[in-house]
Design a protein around this motif. Sequence first.
Motif, PDB file in Angstrom:
ATOM      1  N   UNK A 257       9.591  17.460  13.423  1.00  0.00           N
ATOM      2  CA  UNK A 257      10.934  17.675  14.337  1.00  0.00           C
ATOM      3  C   UNK A 257      10.696  18.878  15.014  1.00  0.00           C
ATOM      4  N   UNK A 258      11.555  18.917  16.235  1.00  0.00           N
ATOM      5  CA  UNK A 258      11.341  20.099  17.023  1.00  0.00           C
ATOM      6  C   UNK A 258       9.799  20.307  17.747  1.00  0.00           C
ATOM      7  N   UNK A 259       9.544  19.114  17.926  1.00  0.00           N
ATOM      8  CA  UNK A 259       8.041  19.110  18.672  1.00  0.00           C
ATOM      9  C   UNK A 259       6.992  19.450  17.710  1.00  0.00           C
ATOM     10  N   UNK A 260       7.358  19.658  16.352  1.00  0.00           N
ATOM     11  CA  UNK A 260       6.215  19.891  15.550  1.00  0.00           C
ATOM     12  C   UNK A 260       5.896  18.834  14.749  1.00  0.00           C
ATOM     13  N   UNK A 261       4.701  18.226  14.804  1.00  0.00           N
ATOM     14  CA  UNK A 261       4.430  16.970  14.080  1.00  0.00           C
ATOM     15  C   UNK A 261       3.836  17.410  12.552  1.00  0.00           C
ATOM     16  N   UNK A 262       4.329  16.690  11.464  1.00  0.00           N
ATOM     17  CA  UNK A 262       3.823  17.156  10.209  1.00  0.00           C
ATOM     18  C   UNK A 262       3.560  15.613   9.655  1.00  0.00           C
ATOM     19  N   UNK A 263       2.134  15.723   9.369  1.00  0.00           N
ATOM     20  CA  UNK A 263       1.532  14.634   8.517  1.00  0.00           C
ATOM     21  C   UNK A 263       1.431  14.791   7.033  1.00  0.00           C
ATOM     22  N   UNK A 264       1.649  13.575   6.368  1.00  0.00           N
ATOM     23  CA  UNK A 264       1.400  13.823   4.843  1.00  0.00           C
ATOM     24  C   UNK A 264       0.354  12.660   4.392  1.00  0.00           C
ATOM     25  N   UNK A 265       0.650  12.399   3.236  1.00  0.00           N
ATOM     26  CA  UNK A 265      -0.370  11.425   2.601  1.00  0.00           C
ATOM     27  C   UNK A 265      -0.093   9.685   3.074  1.00  0.00           C
ATOM     28  N   UNK A 266      -0.829   9.175   2.713  1.00  0.00           N
ATOM     29  CA  UNK A 266      -0.534   7.635   3.374  1.00  0.00           C
ATOM     30  C   UNK A 266       1.113   7.396   3.134  1.00  0.00           C
ATOM     31  N   UNK A 267       1.686   6.448   3.855  1.00  0.00           N
ATOM     32  CA  UNK A 267       2.877   5.996   3.775  1.00  0.00           C
ATOM     33  C   UNK A 267       3.319   5.044   2.535  1.00  0.00           C
ATOM     34  N   UNK A 268       2.143   4.336   2.186  1.00  0.00           N
ATOM     35  CA  UNK A 268       2.307   3.177   1.010  1.00  0.00           C
ATOM     36  C   UNK A 268       3.516   2.356   1.352  1.00  0.00           C
ATOM     37  N   UNK A 269       4.034   2.129   2.707  1.00  0.00           N
ATOM     38  CA  UNK A 269       4.908   1.160   3.031  1.00  0.00           C
ATOM     39  C   UNK A 269       4.201  -0.293   3.069  1.00  0.00           C
ATOM     40  N   UNK A 270       5.343  -1.324   3.329  1.00  0.00           N
ATOM     41  CA  UNK A 270       5.008  -2.736   3.562  1.00  0.00           C
ATOM     42  C   UNK A 270       4.013  -3.337   2.447  1.00  0.00           C
ATOM     43  N   UNK A 271       3.010  -4.253   2.689  1.00  0.00           N
ATOM     44  CA  UNK A 271       2.396  -5.041   1.836  1.00  0.00           C
ATOM     45  C   UNK A 271       1.776  -4.216   0.847  1.00  0.00           C
ATOM     46  N   UNK A 272       2.229  -3.989  -0.471  1.00  0.00           N
ATOM     47  CA  UNK A 272       1.457  -3.316  -1.296  1.00  0.00           C
ATOM     48  C   UNK A 272       0.192  -4.089  -1.892  1.00  0.00           C
ATOM     49  N   UNK A 273       0.585  -5.545  -2.115  1.00  0.00           N
ATOM     50  CA  UNK A 273      -0.765  -6.075  -2.657  1.00  0.00           C
ATOM     51  C   UNK A 273      -1.863  -6.441  -1.771  1.00  0.00           C
ATOM     52  N   UNK A 274      -1.730  -6.548  -0.434  1.00  0.00           N
ATOM     53  CA  UNK A 274      -2.656  -6.671   0.551  1.00  0.00           C
ATOM     54  C   UNK A 274      -3.305  -5.292   0.729  1.00  0.00           C
ATOM     55  N   UNK A 275      -2.386  -4.050   0.639  1.00  0.00           N
ATOM     56  CA  UNK A 275      -3.097  -2.832   0.809  1.00  0.00           C
ATOM     57  C   UNK A 275      -3.925  -2.529  -0.410  1.00  0.00           C
ATOM     58  N   UNK A 276      -3.664  -3.021  -1.503  1.00  0.00           N
ATOM     59  CA  UNK A 276      -4.404  -2.688  -2.890  1.00  0.00           C
ATOM     60  C   UNK A 276      -5.622  -3.412  -2.609  1.00  0.00           C
ATOM     61  N   UNK A 277      -5.828  -4.508  -2.054  1.00  0.00           N
ATOM     62  CA  UNK A 277      -7.004  -5.246  -1.984  1.00  0.00           C
ATOM     63  C   UNK A 277      -7.854  -4.598  -0.853  1.00  0.00           C
ATOM     64  N   UNK A 278      -7.236  -3.825   0.176  1.00  0.00           N
ATOM     65  CA  UNK A 278      -8.262  -3.041   1.138  1.00  0.00           C
ATOM     66  C   UNK A 278      -8.626  -1.795   0.439  1.00  0.00           C
ATOM     67  N   UNK A 279      -8.050  -1.583  -0.151  1.00  0.00           N
ATOM     68  CA  UNK A 279      -8.568  -0.034  -0.916  1.00  0.00           C
ATOM     69  C   UNK A 279      -9.444  -0.536  -1.962  1.00  0.00           C
ATOM     70  N   UNK A 280      -9.567  -1.549  -2.674  1.00  0.00           N
ATOM     71  CA  UNK A 280     -10.572  -1.791  -3.606  1.00  0.00           C
ATOM     72  C   UNK A 280     -11.677  -2.452  -2.679  1.00  0.00           C
ATOM     73  N   UNK A 281     -11.605  -2.964  -1.753  1.00  0.00           N
ATOM     74  CA  UNK A 281     -12.604  -3.284  -0.727  1.00  0.00           C
ATOM     75  C   UNK A 281     -13.434  -2.118  -0.344  1.00  0.00           C
ATOM     76  N   UNK A 282     -12.505  -0.944   0.123  1.00  0.00           N
ATOM     77  CA  UNK A 282     -13.296   0.402   0.462  1.00  0.00           C
ATOM     78  C   UNK A 282     -13.976   0.969  -0.846  1.00  0.00           C
ATOM     79  N   UNK A 283     -13.486   0.991  -1.967  1.00  0.00           N
ATOM     80  CA  UNK A 283     -14.096   1.477  -2.959  1.00  0.00           C
ATOM     81  C   UNK A 283     -15.229   0.746  -3.239  1.00  0.00           C
TER      82      UNK A 283
END
Length: 340
Positions: A257-283
């Motif tokens: 807001x106000x032209x100041x970007x703020x980024x936090x942790x991953x959003x964890x939105x969307x497809x939880x099951x497929x996200x979990x598999x990609x994370x396991x693949x990265x591990x």
Amino acid sequence: MSSIQILGIDLGKHSFHVVGHSHSGKEVLRKKYNRNQLISFIAKLEPTIIAFEACGGSHWLARKCINLGHQTKLIPPQYVKPYVKGNKNDFIDAAAIAEAASRPSMRFVAVKTEDAQVIATIHRIRDGYIKERTACMSRIGAILLEFGLSLPKGHANMKALFQWLAEQNQELPPSLLNELCSIHEHYSYLSQQIKAQDIKLHDISEHNELARLLKTIPGIGDLTSTLCIADVSSANNFANGRNMAAWLGLVPRQFSTGGKPKLFGVSKRGNKQLRTLFVHGARAILSRPETTGKVFRQWLVNLRATKPFNVVVVALANKLARIAWAVLQHLQAFKAALQP
């Protein structure tokens, strides 16, 4: 009914509430149908835009509408909610769906094929068996704890349960052993069912060209490749790899807001099951950086040296998702030599 431009349908198990809007956005139809009546009504309707939320049964109905010559728009439920006016009821929901579908900036869900839904069903049943097996293992451990025995974790110990009990030199009631025998048989049955589902997914991945291409990416095997086919289906559903990674919830959550970007942790939105598999693949890649991880060269080395382990895992999962999109988009196998 030729004046209907958009038909909004609030889906239910047995009743379907329909609201039709004209080109000017005026409500020209408000009806309630059962399933057979709805199909009959749609079959007689002139080709138009039919919109409903992406929920249970929506993909089947979307395919029906397409076969009858209509254009279908599936909307994520969270994008419909802002258009609900006043108190909530089924007709108001249908009107909100029709209004949301008319917005040029609205995002829609791609219609899944029958084959994609079958693959998703195999995954869902497999996940159910895994949850049941985990509960079964916990139940056995809790029962033994009541009799002063602490069973070590792991499937190897669970499979050799009665051998482990014999080594404890502790007398247990015969009726308790009968109960343990029964529940252990159920554990073995669940393990067999999980293995059967794994075989089905392996066969699908071997005979599906897209799945074979996805499996050329490090960290992606039968589970991830088949679920990508089921849930992503086409790379054209996303403008680029970053959009696919964002859909998986593998990008930072933003609050600016106000032209100041703020980024936090991953959003964890969307497809939880497929996200979990990609994370396991990265591990899996990070567990063997000298073999599977070397295809990412200095990028992974520098990241691992400067960032915490879990941050590196998510960053690598993000990269795998983007590579998966590129493979699906260009229909070419992953080439490690092209990685920087």
